[in-house]
Enzyme design. Structure first.
Site, PDB file in Angstrom:
ATOM      1  N   CYS A  14       0.827  -1.207   0.000  1.00  0.00           N
ATOM      2  CA  CYS A  14       0.000   0.000   0.000  1.00  0.00           C
ATOM      3  C   CYS A  14       0.862   1.258   0.000  1.00  0.00           C
ATOM      4  O   CYS A  14       1.775   1.354   0.815  1.00  0.00           O
ATOM      5  CB  CYS A  14      -0.901  -0.007   1.222  1.00  0.00           C
ATOM      6  SG  CYS A  14      -1.846   1.507   1.472  1.00  0.00           S
ATOM      7  N   PRO A  15       0.573   2.251  -0.820  1.00  0.00           N
ATOM      8  CA  PRO A  15      -0.504   2.279  -1.823  1.00  0.00           C
ATOM      9  C   PRO A  15      -0.040   1.910  -3.225  1.00  0.00           C
ATOM     10  O   PRO A  15      -0.652   2.328  -4.206  1.00  0.00           O
ATOM     11  CB  PRO A  15      -0.949   3.740  -1.772  1.00  0.00           C
ATOM     12  CG  PRO A  15       0.338   4.493  -1.559  1.00  0.00           C
ATOM     13  CD  PRO A  15       1.195   3.600  -0.686  1.00  0.00           C
TER      14      PRO A  15
END
Lengths: 76, 130
Positions: A14-15
């Protein structure tokens, strides 16, 4: 003509997978389907949230083995 | 519905730069109007050609610094600008004290901005500090 492009974002965190999807989404044509492959658990919940907010279309989301296969259609 | 997110980025540690970059990139790419104000120890990492590793605060910083699957904070801030039109603004005071100009910074950075201007623009909006 619409097409399905596979984006392999496995083993990124992430991200990263979401940003990969967004990068390719910007380049795609309306009606194209993108299939994001991700091993990041959060991506499976984050992508539908992003798709809903932006106004694209979730096609499907399923986990096969350790990999999430998330299909999104560009709607605008 | 888009909202405004203003971020003050002053720490030079890996974890705080990473979190600020994550918020900026995801927010901007999701349609929010993101403005990031860089000052203090955060600004020097964005001088053209700089590849300095930011020091870690703790164990988690070591994990993300050593994992190639974690996007770098520089990459995420660039994506925030390119994919979501985030404004990346250098603090004019910090530029003066570092004895550099905005021409020395990566091209995604905008015009030098004073704290007063930034705070006026941020009035009433969400403001996050890292």
């Amino acid at each position: 003509m619409s097409e399905t492009k596979v984006i392999d974002a496995c083993n990124t965190y992430c991200p990263g997978p979401l940003m990969e999807l967004i990068t390719y989404m910007k380049q795609a044509e309306v009606g194209d389907t993108l299939e994001l492959l991700s091993t990041d658990q959060g991506t499976a919940s984050d992508v539908p949230e992003w798709v809903n907010k932006i106004g694209h279309e979730m096609v499907s989301s399923e986990k096969i083995g350790k990999i999430w296969h998330i299909k999104v259609r560009k709607a605008k | 519905m888009s909202r405004q997110i203003h971020i003050v980025c002053v720490s030079g540690t890996h974890e705080k730069l990473q979190m600020a970059a994550m918020v900026a990139s995801v927010g901007a790419a999701s349609g929010d109007e993101v403005t990031v104000f860089f000052s203090m120890n955060a600004l020097a990492y964005f001088v053209k050609g700089d590849t300095t590793d930011a020091p870690v605060e703790g164990g988690f910083g070591t994990i993300i610094a050593n994992n190639n699957g974690v996007p770098s904070f520089r990459q995420l801030f660039q994506q925030a600008s390119e994919l979501g039109d985030a404004k990346l603004l250098p603090c004019s005071m910090a530029l003066d004290l570092l004895e550099i100009t905005d021409d020395d910074l990566i091209p995604e950075f905008g015009v030098p901005t004073g704290l007063t201007k930034f705070l006026m623009d941020a009035e009433g909006a969400q403001l996050l500090s890292f």
